[in-house]
Design a protein around this motif. Structure first.
Motif, PDB file in Angstrom:
ATOM      1  N   LEU A   1       0.832  -1.304  -0.225  1.00 28.58           N
ATOM      2  CA  LEU A   1      -0.169  -0.183   0.357  1.00 28.58           C
ATOM      3  C   LEU A   1       0.822   1.570  -0.109  1.00 28.58           C
ATOM      4  N   LEU A   2       1.845   1.219   0.168  1.00 28.79           N
ATOM      5  CA  LEU A   2       3.240   2.622   0.313  1.00 28.79           C
ATOM      6  C   LEU A   2       3.367   2.407  -1.026  1.00 28.79           C
ATOM      7  N   LEU A   3       4.071   1.478  -1.289  1.00 31.27           N
ATOM      8  CA  LEU A   3       4.522   1.965  -2.419  1.00 31.27           C
ATOM      9  C   LEU A   3       3.764   2.413  -3.527  1.00 31.27           C
TER      10      LEU A   3
ATOM     11  N   GLU B   1       0.659   4.461  -2.463  1.00 27.96           N
ATOM     12  CA  GLU B   1       0.834   5.393  -2.508  1.00 27.96           C
ATOM     13  C   GLU B   1       1.939   6.091  -2.631  1.00 27.96           C
ATOM     14  N   GLU B   2       3.299   6.230  -3.228  1.00 32.58           N
ATOM     15  CA  GLU B   2       4.021   7.250  -3.393  1.00 32.58           C
ATOM     16  C   GLU B   2       4.612   7.171  -5.412  1.00 32.58           C
ATOM     17  N   ARG B   3       3.391   6.275  -5.786  1.00 38.43           N
ATOM     18  CA  ARG B   3       3.204   6.220  -7.378  1.00 38.43           C
ATOM     19  C   ARG B   3       1.982   6.805  -7.405  1.00 38.43           C
ATOM     20  N   GLY B   4       1.291   7.570  -6.123  1.00 38.86           N
ATOM     21  CA  GLY B   4       0.262   8.076  -6.553  1.00 38.86           C
ATOM     22  C   GLY B   4      -1.321   8.753  -6.031  1.00 38.86           C
ATOM     23  N   LEU B   5      -1.300   6.966  -5.225  1.00 37.58           N
ATOM     24  CA  LEU B   5      -2.608   6.542  -5.574  1.00 37.58           C
ATOM     25  C   LEU B   5      -2.887   7.630  -3.811  1.00 37.58           C
ATOM     26  N   LYS B   6      -3.760   7.778  -3.798  1.00 35.57           N
ATOM     27  CA  LYS B   6      -4.863   8.480  -2.167  1.00 35.57           C
ATOM     28  C   LYS B   6      -5.037   7.390  -1.230  1.00 35.57           C
TER      29      LYS B   6
ATOM     30  N   ARG C   1      -6.267   0.397   4.274  1.00 34.00           N
ATOM     31  CA  ARG C   1      -5.117   1.000   5.240  1.00 34.00           C
ATOM     32  C   ARG C   1      -4.047   0.767   5.999  1.00 34.00           C
ATOM     33  N   ASN C   2      -5.046   0.120   7.128  1.00 32.33           N
ATOM     34  CA  ASN C   2      -3.732  -1.106   7.997  1.00 32.33           C
ATOM     35  C   ASN C   2      -3.520  -2.435   7.302  1.00 32.33           C
ATOM     36  N   GLY C   3      -3.918  -2.133   6.879  1.00 31.60           N
ATOM     37  CA  GLY C   3      -2.960  -3.669   5.992  1.00 31.60           C
ATOM     38  C   GLY C   3      -3.949  -4.990   5.967  1.00 31.60           C
ATOM     39  N   MET C   4      -4.305  -5.106   6.457  1.00 32.34           N
ATOM     40  CA  MET C   4      -5.393  -6.558   6.697  1.00 32.34           C
ATOM     41  C   MET C   4      -6.672  -6.240   7.618  1.00 32.34           C
ATOM     42  N   HIS C   5      -7.852  -7.373   6.325  1.00 33.83           N
ATOM     43  CA  HIS C   5      -9.158  -6.644   7.880  1.00 33.83           C
ATOM     44  C   HIS C   5      -9.643  -7.034   8.794  1.00 33.83           C
TER      45      HIS C   5
END
Length: 362
Positions: free
Chosen positions: A192-194, A196-201, A208-212
């Motif tokens: 998710l961080l990678l 986000e670095e590509r411009g996705l909000k 966002r926390n990574g798991m459900h």
């Protein structure tokens, strides 16, 4: 070749241990010798020994203090201590400080050789573990980069297959001190961080926390953990499709085709294209920018300038006629735009093309 340091305040000990080391045939080199811990600390940075043989009782800085300082920065150095019978309690304290082995004075050659063999075997295992870990880490980095590309382009089947392979690779070669749930959670957060670095909000909340589930890090069921990660991958792709308007790809293809067929119309507008597709202007504008990385006006201009270049290269039209053919009634505006895109004015480009046609060798 492993490097060894000897620390003792007795010259005879230095001489004896150096000779025993050189005669051991174990591929160990004595790279430094010191009389106390203070001197040894100065030599540490210069020599970076893999094995340290040190006495317990020494002037300036004794063995226990020296070991404590070494362990602050060199947790994996093999430390062998020498102790007299009357200093055995010190030796026990040293063992609790992370000493690998100890010998009683006077040193028995056979026992010293056995201690060196033990040191080499342990260091060999560490090197092997490090090599395996390095190879695993590099493979994971490559897989993460591939997985981000698959997520970005919303290739769900391929992404799920690769994520499954990464989990299997972790289970067979990952760090022994890391549990699968922790690995899965960290993997998703990195992905998710990678993105986000590509411009996705990124959205707020569980994705966002990574798991459900907040307690996945405590879940010991490997298959359940695997399924949660794959579910997160699928939901992330679903979200990306919406954010990048990948579902509108077909409409953008049709919009490009419409522009190709109507670029000569000076009044070609975003509204006209949107109406032809049955889309709102706002939605088409946003989708067009996401799909082509340029806005509608810039894209139309690029198409027109490319077409003008083709016409001028053919040599049958004047620069003014080419301007009209690609939708420009204002020649000055056309000329400035052409030069900005292609680096030459239309007349200069036409002349250059004509010269090249007449003399191909130039």
């Amino acid at each position: 070749m492993y490097k060894l340091m000897i620390i003792d305040d007795e010259y005879a000990i230095h001489l004896s241990l150096r000779k025993l080391t050189e005669a051991s045939g174990l591929g160990i080199e004595v790279v430094a010798e010191a009389e106390d811990g203070a001197e040894a600390m100065k030599l540490m940075e210069e020599t970076s020994p893999d094995i340290i043989v040190t006495d317990i009782c020494m002037p300036e800085m004794d063995g226990l203090e020296f070991i404590r300082r070494v362990r602050e920065s060199r947790k994996h150095t093999f430390i062998l201590i020498l102790s007299g019978h009357d200093n055995f309690e010190y030796a026990r304290q040293a063992m609790r400080s992370g000493v690998s082995d100890f010998l009683l004075k006077p040193v028995d050659p056979a026992q010293f050789h056995a201690a060196l063999v033990k040191a080499c075997e342990e260091l060999d295992r560490r090197v092997e573990r490090f090599s395996r870990q390095t190879a695993w880490t590099l493979a994971q980095q490559r897989s993460k980069a591939q997985l981000v590309d698959l997520l970005w382009s919303a290739q769900e089947r391929e992404a799920l297959e690769l994520a499954g392979d990464m989990i299997a690779h972790f289970e067979t070669g990952g760090p022994a001190d890391v549990r699968l749930p922790h690995y899965a959670r960290m993997l998703m957060q990195e992905l998710l961080l990678l993105l986000e670095e590509r411009g996705l909000k990124l959205p707020d909340g569980e994705l966002r926390n990574g798991m459900h589930t907040p307690d996945i890090a405590q879940d010991d069921d490997k298959e359940a953990c695997r399924q949660r990660l794959l579910k997160s991958i699928s939901e992330t792709i679903c979200w990306i499709k919406g954010m990048r308007n990948l579902g509108s790809h077909h409409n953008i293809v049709k919009a490009k085709r419409y522009i190709e067929e109507n670029y000569a119309a000076e009044d070609l507008s975003l509204q006209e294209v949107a109406d032809s597709l049955g889309m709102s202007v706002t939605y088409l504008s946003r989708s067009f920018k996401n799909e082509t990385s340029m806005n509608f006006v810039k894209y139309v201009t690029q198409v027109r300038m490319d077409k003008a270049k083709e016409l001028l290269a053919q040599g049958g039209l004047s620069a003014l006629e080419a301007a009209y053919r690609v939708g420009y009634s204002d020649y000055v505006h056309f000329s400035k735009t052409f030069k900005k895109v292609h680096g030459l004015t239309p007349s200069e480009f036409r002349k250059q093309s004509k010269t090249m046609t007449q003399d191909p060798a130039r």
